[in-house]
Design a protein around this motif. Structure first.
Motif, PDB file in Angstrom:
ATOM      1  N   ALA A 164       0.853  -1.204   0.000  1.00 53.92           N
ATOM      2  CA  ALA A 164       0.000   0.000   0.000  1.00 53.92           C
ATOM      3  C   ALA A 164       0.879   1.241   0.000  1.00 53.92           C
ATOM      4  O   ALA A 164       0.674   2.173   0.769  1.00 53.92           O
ATOM      5  CB  ALA A 164      -0.939  -0.006   1.201  1.00 53.92           C
ATOM      6  N   THR A 167       2.214   3.341  -5.431  1.00 51.11           N
ATOM      7  CA  THR A 167       1.813   2.553  -6.607  1.00 51.11           C
ATOM      8  C   THR A 167       0.591   1.699  -6.286  1.00 51.11           C
ATOM      9  O   THR A 167      -0.390   1.675  -7.046  1.00 51.11           O
ATOM     10  CB  THR A 167       2.987   1.650  -7.079  1.00 51.11           C
ATOM     11  OG1 THR A 167       4.085   2.495  -7.417  1.00 51.11           O
ATOM     12  CG2 THR A 167       2.610   0.819  -8.278  1.00 51.11           C
ATOM     13  N   ALA A 200       2.472  -4.771   4.636  1.00 51.64           N
ATOM     14  CA  ALA A 200       3.291  -5.276   5.747  1.00 51.64           C
ATOM     15  C   ALA A 200       3.331  -4.301   6.919  1.00 51.64           C
ATOM     16  O   ALA A 200       3.260  -4.700   8.090  1.00 51.64           O
ATOM     17  CB  ALA A 200       4.714  -5.528   5.247  1.00 51.64           C
ATOM     18  N   PRO A 206       2.894   4.197   4.424  1.00 51.67           N
ATOM     19  CA  PRO A 206       3.708   4.455   5.610  1.00 51.67           C
ATOM     20  C   PRO A 206       4.479   5.780   5.510  1.00 51.67           C
ATOM     21  O   PRO A 206       5.083   6.064   4.490  1.00 51.67           O
ATOM     22  CB  PRO A 206       4.683   3.280   5.640  1.00 51.67           C
ATOM     23  CG  PRO A 206       4.081   2.230   4.780  1.00 51.67           C
ATOM     24  CD  PRO A 206       3.157   2.893   3.811  1.00 51.67           C
ATOM     25  N   TRP A 260       1.950  -7.363  -7.612  1.00 55.43           N
ATOM     26  CA  TRP A 260       2.963  -7.031  -6.606  1.00 55.43           C
ATOM     27  C   TRP A 260       3.410  -5.585  -6.792  1.00 55.43           C
ATOM     28  O   TRP A 260       3.970  -5.231  -7.827  1.00 55.43           O
ATOM     29  CB  TRP A 260       4.146  -7.996  -6.725  1.00 55.43           C
ATOM     30  CG  TRP A 260       5.121  -7.875  -5.599  1.00 55.43           C
ATOM     31  CD1 TRP A 260       6.422  -7.519  -5.684  1.00 55.43           C
ATOM     32  CD2 TRP A 260       4.861  -8.131  -4.217  1.00 55.43           C
ATOM     33  NE1 TRP A 260       6.988  -7.527  -4.429  1.00 55.43           N
ATOM     34  CE2 TRP A 260       6.054  -7.890  -3.513  1.00 55.43           C
ATOM     35  CE3 TRP A 260       3.731  -8.531  -3.492  1.00 55.43           C
ATOM     36  CZ2 TRP A 260       6.159  -8.041  -2.127  1.00 55.43           C
ATOM     37  CZ3 TRP A 260       3.830  -8.673  -2.106  1.00 55.43           C
ATOM     38  CH2 TRP A 260       5.026  -8.433  -1.445  1.00 55.43           C
ATOM     39  N   GLY A 263       7.401  -2.241  -3.828  1.00 53.45           N
ATOM     40  CA  GLY A 263       8.712  -1.598  -3.815  1.00 53.45           C
ATOM     41  C   GLY A 263       9.485  -1.808  -5.099  1.00 53.45           C
ATOM     42  O   GLY A 263       9.173  -2.684  -5.899  1.00 53.45           O
ATOM     43  N   THR A 317      11.604   8.980  -7.851  1.00 49.66           N
ATOM     44  CA  THR A 317      10.403   9.535  -8.489  1.00 49.66           C
ATOM     45  C   THR A 317      10.730  10.131  -9.855  1.00 49.66           C
ATOM     46  O   THR A 317      11.871  10.504 -10.133  1.00 49.66           O
ATOM     47  CB  THR A 317       9.767  10.663  -7.634  1.00 49.66           C
ATOM     48  OG1 THR A 317      10.703  11.740  -7.545  1.00 49.66           O
ATOM     49  CG2 THR A 317       9.372  10.209  -6.254  1.00 49.66           C
ATOM     50  N   CYS A 353      -1.208  11.825  -5.018  1.00 50.39           N
ATOM     51  CA  CYS A 353      -1.491  10.404  -5.260  1.00 50.39           C
ATOM     52  C   CYS A 353      -2.937  10.295  -5.739  1.00 50.39           C
ATOM     53  O   CYS A 353      -3.861  10.706  -5.021  1.00 50.39           O
ATOM     54  CB  CYS A 353      -1.285   9.658  -3.939  1.00 50.39           C
ATOM     55  SG  CYS A 353      -1.829   7.949  -3.931  1.00 50.39           S
TER      56      CYS A 353
HETATM   57  P1  NAD Z   1       7.117   1.859  -1.951  1.00 47.81           P
HETATM   58  O1  NAD Z   1       8.411   1.270  -1.538  1.00 47.81           O
HETATM   59  O2  NAD Z   1       6.902   3.293  -1.788  1.00 47.81           O
HETATM   60  O3  NAD Z   1       5.920   1.098  -1.207  1.00 47.81           O
HETATM   61  C1  NAD Z   1       5.902  -0.302  -1.087  1.00 47.81           C
HETATM   62  C2  NAD Z   1       4.944  -0.737   0.012  1.00 47.81           C
HETATM   63  O4  NAD Z   1       4.946  -2.171   0.061  1.00 47.81           O
HETATM   64  C3  NAD Z   1       5.341  -0.237   1.395  1.00 47.81           C
HETATM   65  O5  NAD Z   1       4.223   0.311   2.011  1.00 47.81           O
HETATM   66  C4  NAD Z   1       5.840  -1.518   2.084  1.00 47.81           C
HETATM   67  O6  NAD Z   1       5.613  -1.498   3.494  1.00 47.81           O
HETATM   68  C5  NAD Z   1       5.011  -2.586   1.407  1.00 47.81           C
HETATM   69  N1  NAD Z   1       5.603  -3.936   1.491  1.00 47.81           N
HETATM   70  C6  NAD Z   1       6.925  -4.265   1.414  1.00 47.81           C
HETATM   71  N2  NAD Z   1       7.075  -5.613   1.563  1.00 47.81           N
HETATM   72  C7  NAD Z   1       5.844  -6.127   1.707  1.00 47.81           C
HETATM   73  C8  NAD Z   1       5.343  -7.455   1.909  1.00 47.81           C
HETATM   74  N3  NAD Z   1       6.149  -8.524   1.965  1.00 47.81           N
HETATM   75  N4  NAD Z   1       4.000  -7.637   2.030  1.00 47.81           N
HETATM   76  C9  NAD Z   1       3.158  -6.579   1.962  1.00 47.81           C
HETATM   77  N5  NAD Z   1       3.573  -5.308   1.802  1.00 47.81           N
HETATM   78  C10 NAD Z   1       4.894  -5.080   1.666  1.00 47.81           C
HETATM   79  O7  NAD Z   1       6.950   1.424  -3.500  1.00 47.81           O
HETATM   80  P2  NAD Z   1       5.972   1.963  -4.623  1.00 47.81           P
HETATM   81  O8  NAD Z   1       4.624   2.255  -4.089  1.00 47.81           O
HETATM   82  O9  NAD Z   1       6.102   1.002  -5.752  1.00 47.81           O
HETATM   83  O10 NAD Z   1       6.645   3.335  -5.052  1.00 47.81           O
HETATM   84  C11 NAD Z   1       7.931   3.345  -5.691  1.00 47.81           C
HETATM   85  C12 NAD Z   1       8.395   4.759  -5.890  1.00 47.81           C
HETATM   86  O11 NAD Z   1       7.571   5.421  -6.848  1.00 47.81           O
HETATM   87  C13 NAD Z   1       8.317   5.600  -4.621  1.00 47.81           C
HETATM   88  O12 NAD Z   1       9.407   6.453  -4.595  1.00 47.81           O
HETATM   89  C14 NAD Z   1       7.059   6.407  -4.791  1.00 47.81           C
HETATM   90  O13 NAD Z   1       7.154   7.657  -4.127  1.00 47.81           O
HETATM   91  C15 NAD Z   1       7.007   6.593  -6.293  1.00 47.81           C
HETATM   92  N6  NAD Z   1       5.600   6.734  -6.710  1.00 47.81           N
HETATM   93  C16 NAD Z   1       5.053   7.983  -6.599  1.00 47.81           C
HETATM   94  C17 NAD Z   1       3.731   8.147  -6.934  1.00 47.81           C
HETATM   95  C18 NAD Z   1       3.133   9.524  -6.808  1.00 47.81           C
HETATM   96  O14 NAD Z   1       3.847  10.471  -6.502  1.00 47.81           O
HETATM   97  N7  NAD Z   1       1.840   9.694  -7.059  1.00 47.81           N
HETATM   98  C19 NAD Z   1       2.965   7.064  -7.375  1.00 47.81           C
HETATM   99  C20 NAD Z   1       3.566   5.810  -7.459  1.00 47.81           C
HETATM  100  C21 NAD Z   1       4.896   5.659  -7.115  1.00 47.81           C
END
Ligand code: NAD
Ligand code: FAD
Length: 404
Positions: A164, A167, A200, A206, A260, A263, A317, A353
């Motif tokens: 969550a 993305t 998680a 978070p 998935w 991250g 980003t 977002c």
């Molecule tokens: P992220 O790392 O920001 O979030 C991943 C989430 O997955 C975290 O909340 C984490 O706790 C969770 N997670 C990790 N392992 C897990 C598990 N085993 N089971 C369940 N949950 C688990 O990754 P993202 O959302 O792909 O974002 C990647 C990058 O892209 C970030 O820098 C984000 O800021 C950027 N992004 C920005 C926007 C926006 O500005 N609108 C949109 C999408 C992505």
């Protein structure tokens, strides 16, 4: 006198911004500039969740690279990079070998699975335009199959979203609007469909503003999205995912689709170079060069920079990747004129977002925004990225105008 050769790898936000700025700052005979990219098109990574949910056609998410580069100043080569030799100063691809005086590595992100069993095999990742199109078609296939099969397996209609972060939440926002359309199209009762987000950490998004997080969760829950928080995914199988609930308790959610979104990491080609890296991200010097390699710039999601105010890395980003592209173009010009480089200082404007096409949350210039206003801002940010690379014509062709 031989002109310096500049090789730019990847035509994502970072690579393409570098090239269009080099076109502006360098004269025709100043350098041999070559851009190498896997596809003949650029895709807007920041819109991929829409293509994956099926709320936007994948065609709308991409555009031809040749439409935005100046063919007189830049040579575009469609090729997949296979290895980068930063000592011998050459790059191997499936379309020949290329040498360079300066290289800009902008090969972007890959989904990170943290070695969790089964994820590579059984989960889908919103990693590029082809992967997004596959997710859309996979979900449609599950709905169509459920509708046609005489003995119905309702788990086909369960979609799990792992993670969550931004993305995951943006994808859920699109799914919340798309599921009712899918139900209508495939004659599926809405109550048969489950969309479950498994996170998680103890909270959604978070570290983000709790008031905005509550807004997002209430919005998504009101559209039937379920959340399982503080429950990491520990395994994926062909039938679904195993999640950890407390110290010794596990649960299994059967699902026809697992996406998935937990991250990202840098491009794995970086790991095969002698440059020190963490999950394929390189802690770059202040002017975005790889430590110890004066001719290698690394930008975008393959670069890692520490925010000295928080002592934590800046998040990967598009906003930062594009600013880095501008900075590298300026620095390359300086190096070729025998001047010194300037340090890269990110200018963070905020984060918005989306929660589907009609709602969003964000913090812009330090102010919280929600609802239609935030959604409007998100579309303007998306259009701005098009404008920065391809000018007004590209905005007219690919921009988002459904802003009311
Ligand atoms: P992220 O790392 O920001 O979030 C991943 C989430 O997955 C975290 O909340 C984490 O706790 C969770 N997670 C990790 N392992 C897990 C598990 N085993 N089971 C369940 N949950 C688990 O990754 P993202 O959302 O792909 O974002 C990647 C990058 O892209 C970030 O820098 C984000 O800021 C950027 N992004 C920005 C926007 C926006 O500005 N609108 C949109 C999408 C992505
Ligand atoms: P990318 O945009 O990933 O581009 C890399 C390029 O390299 C691609 O064209 C790829 O085809 C090419 N390539 C890769 N491997 C090879 C190879 N071996 N050979 C040749 N070419 C190759 N960030 C924001 O700031 N705001 C947002 O709203 C936002 N929303 C997002 C939504 C989603 C769904 C996702 C997944 C990410 C989002 N991000 C957002 C993050 C943002 O998309 C990335 O930070 C950004 O794309 C990184 O840019 P980049 O230039 O480093 O790489």
């Amino acid at each position: 006198l031989k002109r310096p050769s500049i090789l730019v790898l990847g035509a994502g936000y970072g690579g393409l911004t570098t090239v269009v700025n080099l076109q502006k700052v360098l004269g025709t005979d100043a350098a041999d500039i070559t851009l190498i990219n896997k596809n003949e098109y650029h895709y807007e990574s920041t819109w991929l969740h829409e293509a994956a949910a099926g709320t936007l056609l994948s065609e709308q998410v991409r555009y031809d690279i040749k439409d935005v580069i100046d063919g007189v100043k830049v040579k575009f080569v469609q090729a997949t990079v296979e290895a980068i030799d930063v000592v011998g100063k050459k790059v191997s691809t499936d379309n020949g070998e290329f040498t360079y005086d300066y290289i800009v590595i902008a090969l972007g992100f890959e989904g990170e699975t943290f070695g969790i069993e089964g994820l590579d095999k059984y989960a889908l990742s919103i990693a590029n335009v082809k992967a997004a199109r596959y997710i859309r078609e996979h979900i449609e296939f599950q709905f169509a199959t459920w509708s046609a099969e005489p003995v119905k397996d309702d788990s086909r209609l369960t979609i799990i979203v792992g993670g969550a972060g931004f993305t995951g939440i943006e994808f859920l926002g699109e799914l919340a609007n798309r599921v009712p359309e899918l139900c209508k199209e495939f004659d599926v009762p809405r109550e048969k469909v489950r969309v479950v987000c498994v996170e998680a950490a103890p909270m959604v998004l978070p570290g983000f503003d709790p008031e905005l997080v509550n807004y997002a969760v209430s919005h998504l829950e009101s559209k039937g999205i379920e959340f399982s928080i503080g429950t990491p995914v520990v395994e994926a199988t062909p039938e679904g995912v195993k999640i950890k609930k407390g110290d010794d308790h596990f649960d299994f959610i059967k699902a026809g689709t697992v996406v998935w979104a937990a991250g990202v990491r840098g491009n794995r080609l970086i790991e095969a170079t002698p440059i020190e890296n963490m999950r394929a991200r390189v802690k770059v010097d202040k002017d975005l060069r790889a430590p110890g390699y004066d001719d290698v710039f690394i930008i975008g999601d393959c670069a890692l920079m520490i925010n000295e105010e928080t002592n934590r890395p800046y998040p990967p980003t598009a906003q930062i990747a594009m600013q880095q592209g501008e900075n590298v173009a300026k620095n390359l010009k300086s190096l070729m004129s025998g001047e010194t480089t300037v340090e890269f200082v990110p200018d963070l404007k905020g984060t918005v977002c989306s929660l589907g096409d009609d709602d969003a949350i964000g913090v812009v210039f330090g102010k919280k925004v929600t609802g239609k206003r935030a959604s409007f801002m998100k579309k303007m940010i998306d259009n701005r990225a098009l404008f920065m690379i391809g000018g007004p014509m590209l905005v007219l062709k690919k921009g988002k105008f459904n802003v009311l």
